[in-house]
Write a protein that holds these residues in place. Structure first.
Motif, PDB file in Angstrom:
ATOM      1  N   ARG A   1       3.621   8.435  -5.176  1.00 37.02           N
ATOM      2  CA  ARG A   1       4.878   9.166  -5.284  1.00 37.02           C
ATOM      3  C   ARG A   1       6.079   8.307  -4.904  1.00 37.02           C
ATOM      4  O   ARG A   1       7.218   8.636  -5.241  1.00 37.02           O
ATOM      5  CB  ARG A   1       4.835  10.416  -4.407  1.00 37.02           C
ATOM      6  CG  ARG A   1       4.810  10.132  -2.918  1.00 37.02           C
ATOM      7  CD  ARG A   1       4.651  11.417  -2.126  1.00 37.02           C
ATOM      8  NE  ARG A   1       4.704  11.175  -0.687  1.00 37.02           N
ATOM      9  CZ  ARG A   1       4.469  12.122   0.223  1.00 37.02           C
ATOM     10  NH1 ARG A   1       4.157  13.351  -0.181  1.00 37.02           N
ATOM     11  NH2 ARG A   1       4.530  11.855   1.507  1.00 37.02           N
ATOM     12  N   ASP A   2       5.832   7.217  -4.175  1.00 38.99           N
ATOM     13  CA  ASP A   2       6.925   6.311  -3.815  1.00 38.99           C
ATOM     14  C   ASP A   2       7.304   5.382  -4.958  1.00 38.99           C
ATOM     15  O   ASP A   2       8.365   4.758  -4.913  1.00 38.99           O
ATOM     16  CB  ASP A   2       6.536   5.459  -2.606  1.00 38.99           C
ATOM     17  CG  ASP A   2       6.437   6.273  -1.330  1.00 38.99           C
ATOM     18  OD1 ASP A   2       7.177   7.270  -1.213  1.00 38.99           O
ATOM     19  OD2 ASP A   2       5.621   5.931  -0.462  1.00 38.99           O
ATOM     20  N   ARG A   3       6.434   5.270  -5.968  1.00 36.55           N
ATOM     21  CA  ARG A   3       6.672   4.285  -7.019  1.00 36.55           C
ATOM     22  C   ARG A   3       7.928   4.610  -7.821  1.00 36.55           C
ATOM     23  O   ARG A   3       8.674   3.707  -8.208  1.00 36.55           O
ATOM     24  CB  ARG A   3       5.456   4.209  -7.950  1.00 36.55           C
ATOM     25  CG  ARG A   3       5.608   3.154  -9.040  1.00 36.55           C
ATOM     26  CD  ARG A   3       4.309   2.873  -9.750  1.00 36.55           C
ATOM     27  NE  ARG A   3       4.557   1.952 -10.853  1.00 36.55           N
ATOM     28  CZ  ARG A   3       4.573   2.303 -12.133  1.00 36.55           C
ATOM     29  NH1 ARG A   3       4.323   3.559 -12.483  1.00 36.55           N
ATOM     30  NH2 ARG A   3       4.826   1.411 -13.076  1.00 36.55           N
ATOM     31  N   ARG A   4       8.160   5.879  -8.102  1.00 35.98           N
ATOM     32  CA  ARG A   4       9.372   6.255  -8.831  1.00 35.98           C
ATOM     33  C   ARG A   4      10.621   5.807  -8.079  1.00 35.98           C
ATOM     34  O   ARG A   4      11.556   5.263  -8.666  1.00 35.98           O
ATOM     35  CB  ARG A   4       9.410   7.771  -9.053  1.00 35.98           C
ATOM     36  CG  ARG A   4       8.531   8.283 -10.176  1.00 35.98           C
ATOM     37  CD  ARG A   4       8.907   9.720 -10.491  1.00 35.98           C
ATOM     38  NE  ARG A   4       8.150  10.246 -11.616  1.00 35.98           N
ATOM     39  CZ  ARG A   4       7.062  10.998 -11.514  1.00 35.98           C
ATOM     40  NH1 ARG A   4       6.587  11.287 -10.291  1.00 35.98           N
ATOM     41  NH2 ARG A   4       6.436  11.454 -12.576  1.00 35.98           N
ATOM     42  N   LEU A   5      10.633   6.064  -6.784  1.00 30.86           N
ATOM     43  CA  LEU A   5      11.787   5.670  -5.975  1.00 30.86           C
ATOM     44  C   LEU A   5      11.948   4.154  -5.996  1.00 30.86           C
ATOM     45  O   LEU A   5      13.069   3.638  -6.029  1.00 30.86           O
ATOM     46  CB  LEU A   5      11.628   6.155  -4.536  1.00 30.86           C
ATOM     47  CG  LEU A   5      11.392   7.652  -4.324  1.00 30.86           C
ATOM     48  CD1 LEU A   5      11.446   7.981  -2.841  1.00 30.86           C
ATOM     49  CD2 LEU A   5      12.414   8.486  -5.081  1.00 30.86           C
ATOM     50  N   LEU A   6      10.829   3.443  -5.983  1.00 30.93           N
ATOM     51  CA  LEU A   6      10.877   1.986  -5.990  1.00 30.93           C
ATOM     52  C   LEU A   6      11.458   1.458  -7.295  1.00 30.93           C
ATOM     53  O   LEU A   6      12.257   0.523  -7.308  1.00 30.93           O
ATOM     54  CB  LEU A   6       9.472   1.432  -5.765  1.00 30.93           C
ATOM     55  CG  LEU A   6       9.364  -0.067  -5.494  1.00 30.93           C
ATOM     56  CD1 LEU A   6      10.049  -0.412  -4.181  1.00 30.93           C
ATOM     57  CD2 LEU A   6       7.903  -0.490  -5.467  1.00 30.93           C
ATOM     58  N   LEU A   7      11.063   2.056  -8.426  1.00 31.01           N
ATOM     59  CA  LEU A   7      11.592   1.629  -9.722  1.00 31.01           C
ATOM     60  C   LEU A   7      13.088   1.913  -9.828  1.00 31.01           C
ATOM     61  O   LEU A   7      13.857   1.087 -10.346  1.00 31.01           O
ATOM     62  CB  LEU A   7      10.843   2.335 -10.852  1.00 31.01           C
ATOM     63  CG  LEU A   7       9.400   1.885 -11.096  1.00 31.01           C
ATOM     64  CD1 LEU A   7       8.734   2.759 -12.149  1.00 31.01           C
ATOM     65  CD2 LEU A   7       9.360   0.423 -11.524  1.00 31.01           C
ATOM     66  N   ILE A   8      13.505   3.081  -9.354  1.00 34.98           N
ATOM     67  CA  ILE A   8      14.934   3.416  -9.370  1.00 34.98           C
ATOM     68  C   ILE A   8      15.707   2.432  -8.498  1.00 34.98           C
ATOM     69  O   ILE A   8      16.775   1.938  -8.875  1.00 34.98           O
ATOM     70  CB  ILE A   8      15.147   4.866  -8.892  1.00 34.98           C
ATOM     71  CG1 ILE A   8      14.518   5.849  -9.884  1.00 34.98           C
ATOM     72  CG2 ILE A   8      16.627   5.163  -8.723  1.00 34.98           C
ATOM     73  CD1 ILE A   8      14.473   7.284  -9.388  1.00 34.98           C
ATOM     74  N   ALA A   9      15.155   2.123  -7.318  1.00 34.09           N
ATOM     75  CA  ALA A   9      15.806   1.156  -6.434  1.00 34.09           C
ATOM     76  C   ALA A   9      15.878  -0.221  -7.087  1.00 34.09           C
ATOM     77  O   ALA A   9      16.873  -0.940  -6.946  1.00 34.09           O
ATOM     78  CB  ALA A   9      15.043   1.076  -5.109  1.00 34.09           C
ATOM     79  N   GLY A  10      14.833  -0.596  -7.817  1.00 33.47           N
ATOM     80  CA  GLY A  10      14.836  -1.876  -8.503  1.00 33.47           C
ATOM     81  C   GLY A  10      15.917  -1.955  -9.562  1.00 33.47           C
ATOM     82  O   GLY A  10      16.613  -2.977  -9.689  1.00 33.47           O
ATOM     83  N   MET A  11      16.081  -0.883 -10.331  1.00 28.67           N
ATOM     84  CA  MET A  11      17.139  -0.859 -11.334  1.00 28.67           C
ATOM     85  C   MET A  11      18.511  -0.960 -10.672  1.00 28.67           C
ATOM     86  O   MET A  11      19.394  -1.683 -11.143  1.00 28.67           O
ATOM     87  CB  MET A  11      17.046   0.416 -12.173  1.00 28.67           C
ATOM     88  CG  MET A  11      15.784   0.540 -13.003  1.00 28.67           C
ATOM     89  SD  MET A  11      15.820   1.951 -14.121  1.00 28.67           S
ATOM     90  CE  MET A  11      16.954   1.359 -15.387  1.00 28.67           C
ATOM     91  N   SER A  12      18.696  -0.245  -9.585  1.00 36.98           N
ATOM     92  CA  SER A  12      19.973  -0.302  -8.866  1.00 36.98           C
ATOM     93  C   SER A  12      20.245  -1.711  -8.354  1.00 36.98           C
ATOM     94  O   SER A  12      21.367  -2.218  -8.458  1.00 36.98           O
ATOM     95  CB  SER A  12      19.953   0.675  -7.687  1.00 36.98           C
ATOM     96  OG  SER A  12      19.837   2.015  -8.130  1.00 36.98           O
ATOM     97  N   ALA A  13      19.213  -2.352  -7.825  1.00 36.95           N
ATOM     98  CA  ALA A  13      19.377  -3.698  -7.279  1.00 36.95           C
ATOM     99  C   ALA A  13      19.742  -4.698  -8.370  1.00 36.95           C
ATOM    100  O   ALA A  13      20.618  -5.545  -8.181  1.00 36.95           O
ATOM    101  CB  ALA A  13      18.081  -4.124  -6.574  1.00 36.95           C
TER     102      ALA A  13
ATOM    103  N   ARG B   1       0.824  -1.214   0.000  1.00 37.27           N
ATOM    104  CA  ARG B   1       0.000   0.000   0.000  1.00 37.27           C
ATOM    105  C   ARG B   1       0.855   1.261   0.000  1.00 37.27           C
ATOM    106  O   ARG B   1       0.664   2.182   0.793  1.00 37.27           O
ATOM    107  CB  ARG B   1      -0.954  -0.009   1.198  1.00 37.27           C
ATOM    108  CG  ARG B   1      -1.939  -1.181   1.170  1.00 37.27           C
ATOM    109  CD  ARG B   1      -2.920  -1.125   2.321  1.00 37.27           C
ATOM    110  NE  ARG B   1      -3.852  -2.244   2.261  1.00 37.27           N
ATOM    111  CZ  ARG B   1      -4.825  -2.465   3.143  1.00 37.27           C
ATOM    112  NH1 ARG B   1      -4.979  -1.618   4.174  1.00 37.27           N
ATOM    113  NH2 ARG B   1      -5.631  -3.502   3.017  1.00 37.27           N
ATOM    114  N   LEU B   2       1.816   1.286  -0.905  1.00 37.13           N
ATOM    115  CA  LEU B   2       2.689   2.446  -1.026  1.00 37.13           C
ATOM    116  C   LEU B   2       1.969   3.564  -1.772  1.00 37.13           C
ATOM    117  O   LEU B   2       1.087   3.324  -2.603  1.00 37.13           O
ATOM    118  CB  LEU B   2       3.969   2.074  -1.778  1.00 37.13           C
ATOM    119  CG  LEU B   2       4.831   0.976  -1.139  1.00 37.13           C
ATOM    120  CD1 LEU B   2       6.060   0.727  -1.997  1.00 37.13           C
ATOM    121  CD2 LEU B   2       5.243   1.363   0.272  1.00 37.13           C
TER     122      LEU B   2
END
Length: 427
Positions: A148-160, A144-145
């Motif tokens: 606005r958190d989704r962008r950060l999540l996608l960037i974190a996913g790419m980094s991971a 339940r994010l």
């Protein structure tokens, strides 16, 4: 007295909010790291197996057109938006619309393993990044994010994904921050990117999956002659990166004229297989890691890098799956190694400079590439690696392997009018 109490409450409130932000993203990024690290571990083990099987059965290259047909049919009938690959992730960061399809994971995994099994010249980072981002993008509905958190999540996913597939958590973290916006970094994603990258790298290693080891570079004095040679080499790396991006996109446009998409990979497979038989399937097919390692030991033939460039551009341009980064490592290391014949720099240093420099120019991520160089080759030659990455980045211009990358800050003042536009619509 009242002002002092108010200031104390303000500091306490700030401390609490920062602590909650840290704990919240620590939990989220631990999940992202677990998903990405596990997916990358399974992928790397599978990729190693198909590579060894292909090398033991070189005749399988003759079936590359059949493999192209299978990949083409899978993406034609089931791919939908997933066919855009990494560019779809960048699109969703810039203009969020809908969740990344989970089918992206099996499609890119199967497509990449099939490409490598039958000898196509491709990489692996695109697969890891797509799997990690697609898996991470399933979390908002469960946790339940906020949108606005989704962008950060996608960037974190790419980094991971990047960190786990190469074993370079610092480079992976900064890659996710740099790659979607040329010339700019989104600092509100710094914590999620680093947490996810470190977690994913740790999980991959915890599964017992290792990475290629490269030689640690020795110290070298800084002299005007050597620095001048470094600037020249960096310019050549940048121009090579530009040529790779232009050729890959150009081949993609040529093959797009074939109206039936699965036929594109069939025709491309015939051409790639024929060229590989001429050039050497064991040397130029797949990742080419043995040749990369060889480049640090002695000067390679001046044609090795050109063969890999052409074969990778053709493989990816016609629709086979994989990534561009490891072939770019090959191209850069082979070119740098060949330059050791004419430049007064150690062959290992030139190979390392090309390794990170060509990638920096093609992906427009100079800071991530510098960090990768330091993580893989040590800090002794940090100045030379930094100059190679920065100069290559400048000389590659507003081109790159990711068409959805947006120009955040122009590389040159004369190109300022291109700011805010994606690379794939620039002249």
């Amino acid at each position: 007295m009242f002002a002092s109490a108010s200031f104390a409450r303000l500091r306490a409130s700030h401390f609490v909010s920062v602590l909650l932000f840290l704990l919240r993203w620590l939990l989220i990024c631990s999940l992202v790291g677990a998903l990405a690290g596990t997916a990358s571990a399974g992928f790397l083990v599978s990729l190693d197996w198909v590579t060894r099987w292909r090398e033991a059965h070189p005749w399988v290259l003759a079936l590359l057109p059949v493999a192209g047909l299978l990949i083409g049919l899978a993406y034609h009938h089931f791919g939908s938006r997933a066919v855009r690959g990494n560019n779809l992730i960048l699109d969703e960061i810039h203009r969020p619309s809908q969740r990344l399809p989970l089918r992206m994971v099996p499609l890119v995994l199967g497509g990449t393993l099939t490409t490598h099994l039958f000898g196509g010249s491709a990489g692996r980072e695109g697969t890891a990044v797509q799997m990690a981002a697609a898996l991470a993008d399933q979390l908002p509905r469960w946790l339940r994010l906020r949108p606005r958190d989704r962008r950060l999540l996608l960037i974190a996913g790419m980094s991971a994904g990047f960190a786990s597939v190469f074993g370079t958590p610092l480079a992976g973290a900064v890659f996710g921050l740099e790659v979607f916006l040329l010339g700019s970094i989104r600092y509100d994603a710094v914590l999620p990117s680093f947490l996810a990258a470190v977690a994913a790298d740790w999980v991959t290693r915890a599964w017992g999956v290792g990475h290629t080891h490269y030689p640690t570079l020795g110290e070298l004095p800084l002299t005007p002659l050597l620095l001048g040679c470094t600037l020249l080499a960096g310019a050549l790396f940048g121009l090579t990166a530009r040529a790779f991006a232009a050729l890959t996109h150009g081949i993609g446009r040529v093959f797009s004229r074939i109206s039936y998409p699965p036929l594109r990979t069939v025709v491309g497979g015939v051409v790639v297989a024929g060229l590989l038989w001429v050039a050497g399937p064991l040397r130029f097919g797949g990742l080419g890691i043995p040749v990369i390692v060889e480049a640090f030991q002695h000067p390679l033939a001046p044609t090795d890098w050109a063969w890999k460039l052409a074969l990778t551009a053709l493989t990816l341009g016609c629709g086979f799956k994989g990534g561009e980064v490891t072939p770019l490592f090959f191209i850069g290391a082979a070119l740098g190694s060949a330059l050791a014949v004419v430049l007064p720099l150690p062959v290992a240093l030139l190979a390392a400079m090309g390794f990170v420099g060509v990638f920096a120019g093609a992906a427009n991520t100079p800071l991530a590439c510098l960090l990768m160089g330091l993580e893989l080759f040590g800090t002794n030659a940090g100045v030379y690696l930094a100059l190679a990455c920065v100069v290559a980045y400048l000389f590659s211009g507003h081109t790159g392997i990711y068409g959805a990358q947006v120009v955040g800050q122009a590389k040159h003042l004369r190109d300022g009018r291109q700011q805010g536009r994606p690379l794939d619509i620039l002249p």
